[in-house]
Design a protein around this motif. Sequence first.
Motif, PDB file in Angstrom:
ATOM      1  N   ASP A 114       5.473   1.251 -67.790  1.00 27.47           N
ATOM      2  CA  ASP A 114       6.039   1.672 -69.075  1.00 27.47           C
ATOM      3  C   ASP A 114       4.948   1.936 -70.113  1.00 27.47           C
ATOM      4  O   ASP A 114       5.230   2.154 -71.274  1.00 27.47           O
ATOM      5  CB  ASP A 114       7.040   0.646 -69.590  1.00 27.47           C
ATOM      6  N   GLY A 115       3.705   1.892 -69.688  1.00 31.45           N
ATOM      7  CA  GLY A 115       2.598   2.182 -70.598  1.00 31.45           C
ATOM      8  C   GLY A 115       2.154   1.017 -71.454  1.00 31.45           C
ATOM      9  O   GLY A 115       1.398   1.186 -72.404  1.00 31.45           O
ATOM     10  N   ARG A 116       2.607  -0.191 -71.122  1.00 32.24           N
ATOM     11  CA  ARG A 116       2.221  -1.360 -71.919  1.00 32.24           C
ATOM     12  C   ARG A 116       0.730  -1.647 -71.751  1.00 32.24           C
ATOM     13  O   ARG A 116       0.262  -1.957 -70.660  1.00 32.24           O
ATOM     14  CB  ARG A 116       3.014  -2.584 -71.486  1.00 32.24           C
ATOM     15  N   PRO A 117      -0.031  -1.539 -72.834  1.00 33.87           N
ATOM     16  CA  PRO A 117      -1.468  -1.812 -72.750  1.00 33.87           C
ATOM     17  C   PRO A 117      -1.754  -3.292 -72.506  1.00 33.87           C
ATOM     18  O   PRO A 117      -1.020  -4.162 -72.980  1.00 33.87           O
ATOM     19  CB  PRO A 117      -2.005  -1.400 -74.122  1.00 33.87           C
ATOM     20  N   GLY A 118      -2.841  -3.535 -71.807  1.00 31.14           N
ATOM     21  CA  GLY A 118      -3.288  -4.911 -71.616  1.00 31.14           C
ATOM     22  C   GLY A 118      -4.089  -5.406 -72.802  1.00 31.14           C
ATOM     23  O   GLY A 118      -4.376  -6.587 -72.914  1.00 31.14           O
ATOM     24  N   CYS A 119      -4.462  -4.480 -73.700  1.00 31.05           N
ATOM     25  CA  CYS A 119      -5.254  -4.809 -74.897  1.00 31.05           C
ATOM     26  C   CYS A 119      -6.553  -5.518 -74.507  1.00 31.05           C
ATOM     27  O   CYS A 119      -6.947  -6.510 -75.111  1.00 31.05           O
ATOM     28  CB  CYS A 119      -4.435  -5.650 -75.877  1.00 31.05           C
ATOM     29  N   GLU A 120      -7.203  -4.968 -73.490  1.00 32.69           N
ATOM     30  CA  GLU A 120      -8.428  -5.569 -72.967  1.00 32.69           C
ATOM     31  C   GLU A 120      -9.700  -4.907 -73.493  1.00 32.69           C
ATOM     32  O   GLU A 120     -10.794  -5.371 -73.198  1.00 32.69           O
ATOM     33  CB  GLU A 120      -8.406  -5.506 -71.436  1.00 32.69           C
ATOM     34  N   THR A 121      -9.548  -3.828 -74.256  1.00 34.16           N
ATOM     35  CA  THR A 121     -10.739  -3.116 -74.741  1.00 34.16           C
ATOM     36  C   THR A 121     -10.731  -3.026 -76.266  1.00 34.16           C
ATOM     37  O   THR A 121      -9.673  -3.075 -76.905  1.00 34.16           O
ATOM     38  CB  THR A 121     -10.788  -1.685 -74.167  1.00 34.16           C
ATOM     39  N   ASP A 122     -11.924  -2.866 -76.833  1.00 36.75           N
ATOM     40  CA  ASP A 122     -12.026  -2.690 -78.288  1.00 36.75           C
ATOM     41  C   ASP A 122     -11.313  -1.413 -78.721  1.00 36.75           C
ATOM     42  O   ASP A 122     -10.715  -1.363 -79.794  1.00 36.75           O
ATOM     43  CB  ASP A 122     -13.492  -2.638 -78.718  1.00 36.75           C
ATOM     44  N   ARG A 123     -11.371  -0.381 -77.870  1.00 35.17           N
ATOM     45  CA  ARG A 123     -10.705   0.888 -78.184  1.00 35.17           C
ATOM     46  C   ARG A 123      -9.199   0.696 -78.385  1.00 35.17           C
ATOM     47  O   ARG A 123      -8.607   1.273 -79.291  1.00 35.17           O
ATOM     48  CB  ARG A 123     -10.977   1.880 -77.053  1.00 35.17           C
ATOM     49  N   GLU A 124      -8.598  -0.140 -77.546  1.00 35.27           N
ATOM     50  CA  GLU A 124      -7.157  -0.393 -77.684  1.00 35.27           C
ATOM     51  C   GLU A 124      -6.833  -1.111 -78.984  1.00 35.27           C
ATOM     52  O   GLU A 124      -5.814  -0.843 -79.619  1.00 35.27           O
ATOM     53  CB  GLU A 124      -6.647  -1.212 -76.498  1.00 35.27           C
ATOM     54  N   LEU A 125      -7.703  -2.007 -79.385  1.00 35.12           N
ATOM     55  CA  LEU A 125      -7.473  -2.727 -80.634  1.00 35.12           C
ATOM     56  C   LEU A 125      -7.682  -1.831 -81.845  1.00 35.12           C
ATOM     57  O   LEU A 125      -7.074  -2.047 -82.892  1.00 35.12           O
ATOM     58  CB  LEU A 125      -8.380  -3.959 -80.711  1.00 35.12           C
ATOM     59  N   GLN A 126      -8.526  -0.811 -81.721  1.00 33.26           N
ATOM     60  CA  GLN A 126      -8.734   0.132 -82.815  1.00 33.26           C
ATOM     61  C   GLN A 126      -7.554   1.084 -82.953  1.00 33.26           C
ATOM     62  O   GLN A 126      -7.147   1.426 -84.055  1.00 33.26           O
ATOM     63  CB  GLN A 126     -10.024   0.920 -82.594  1.00 33.26           C
ATOM     64  N   GLN A 127      -6.971   1.517 -81.814  1.00 34.38           N
ATOM     65  CA  GLN A 127      -5.836   2.439 -81.868  1.00 34.38           C
ATOM     66  C   GLN A 127      -4.558   1.715 -82.269  1.00 34.38           C
ATOM     67  O   GLN A 127      -3.711   2.266 -82.946  1.00 34.38           O
ATOM     68  CB  GLN A 127      -5.643   3.140 -80.523  1.00 34.38           C
ATOM     69  N   VAL A 128      -4.366   0.504 -81.840  1.00 33.52           N
ATOM     70  CA  VAL A 128      -3.270  -0.409 -82.165  1.00 33.52           C
ATOM     71  C   VAL A 128      -1.917   0.007 -81.586  1.00 33.52           C
ATOM     72  O   VAL A 128      -1.280  -0.762 -80.889  1.00 33.52           O
ATOM     73  CB  VAL A 128      -3.129  -0.650 -83.686  1.00 33.52           C
ATOM     74  N   TYR A 129      -1.428   1.220 -81.856  1.00 27.52           N
ATOM     75  CA  TYR A 129      -0.072   1.623 -81.475  1.00 27.52           C
ATOM     76  C   TYR A 129      -0.089   2.535 -80.244  1.00 27.52           C
ATOM     77  O   TYR A 129      -0.852   3.497 -80.189  1.00 27.52           O
ATOM     78  CB  TYR A 129       0.608   2.362 -82.626  1.00 27.52           C
ATOM     79  N   TYR A 130       0.807   2.236 -79.292  1.00 24.74           N
ATOM     80  CA  TYR A 130       0.902   3.012 -78.054  1.00 24.74           C
ATOM     81  C   TYR A 130       2.350   3.327 -77.726  1.00 24.74           C
ATOM     82  O   TYR A 130       3.236   2.498 -77.928  1.00 24.74           O
ATOM     83  CB  TYR A 130       0.292   2.242 -76.879  1.00 24.74           C
ATOM     84  N   ARG A 131       2.566   4.490 -77.197  1.00 27.69           N
ATOM     85  CA  ARG A 131       3.896   4.948 -76.800  1.00 27.69           C
ATOM     86  C   ARG A 131       4.418   4.151 -75.601  1.00 27.69           C
ATOM     87  O   ARG A 131       3.689   3.845 -74.670  1.00 27.69           O
ATOM     88  CB  ARG A 131       3.777   6.420 -76.413  1.00 27.69           C
ATOM     89  N   ASN A 132       5.684   3.811 -75.637  1.00 25.14           N
ATOM     90  CA  ASN A 132       6.366   3.283 -74.460  1.00 25.14           C
ATOM     91  C   ASN A 132       6.728   4.502 -73.616  1.00 25.14           C
ATOM     92  O   ASN A 132       7.403   5.412 -74.096  1.00 25.14           O
ATOM     93  CB  ASN A 132       7.623   2.512 -74.861  1.00 25.14           C
ATOM     94  N   LEU A 133       6.280   4.544 -72.376  1.00 31.86           N
ATOM     95  CA  LEU A 133       6.450   5.737 -71.558  1.00 31.86           C
ATOM     96  C   LEU A 133       7.864   5.915 -71.024  1.00 31.86           C
ATOM     97  O   LEU A 133       8.189   6.964 -70.473  1.00 31.86           O
ATOM     98  CB  LEU A 133       5.446   5.717 -70.398  1.00 31.86           C
TER      99      LEU A 133
END
Length: 96
Positions: A25-44
């Motif tokens: 479903d596109g749930r990020p693992g939030c394992e990278t600094d890039r993910e923390l900078q983007q913050v919001y992600y689409r549910n696929l």
Amino acid sequence: MKAIISLVCLVAIFGIVLGFSDLRDGRPGCETDRELQQVYYRNLWDANAYWVCKKKGVPATAMRCDEGGFQARLRKCVSWDDWEWEDPVAPPSIAH
């Protein structure tokens, strides 16, 4: 012969399902600094839902738009009149 054709079809279907299931479903693992900078992600799977990365190493939290859908390129909820389809994009890391 029918058994061989059935087996080939079954293997093909199994392969397709496994290929798509990796995206989930596109749930990020939030394992990278890039993910923390983007913050919001689409549910696929659900245009009304999205994911929020809050802390490194902690899988994203599920959120829902009050009205309308989540527009990934804008990283915010928009009215259904303004919402446009976007191709799914997997986050840098996937929650397991």
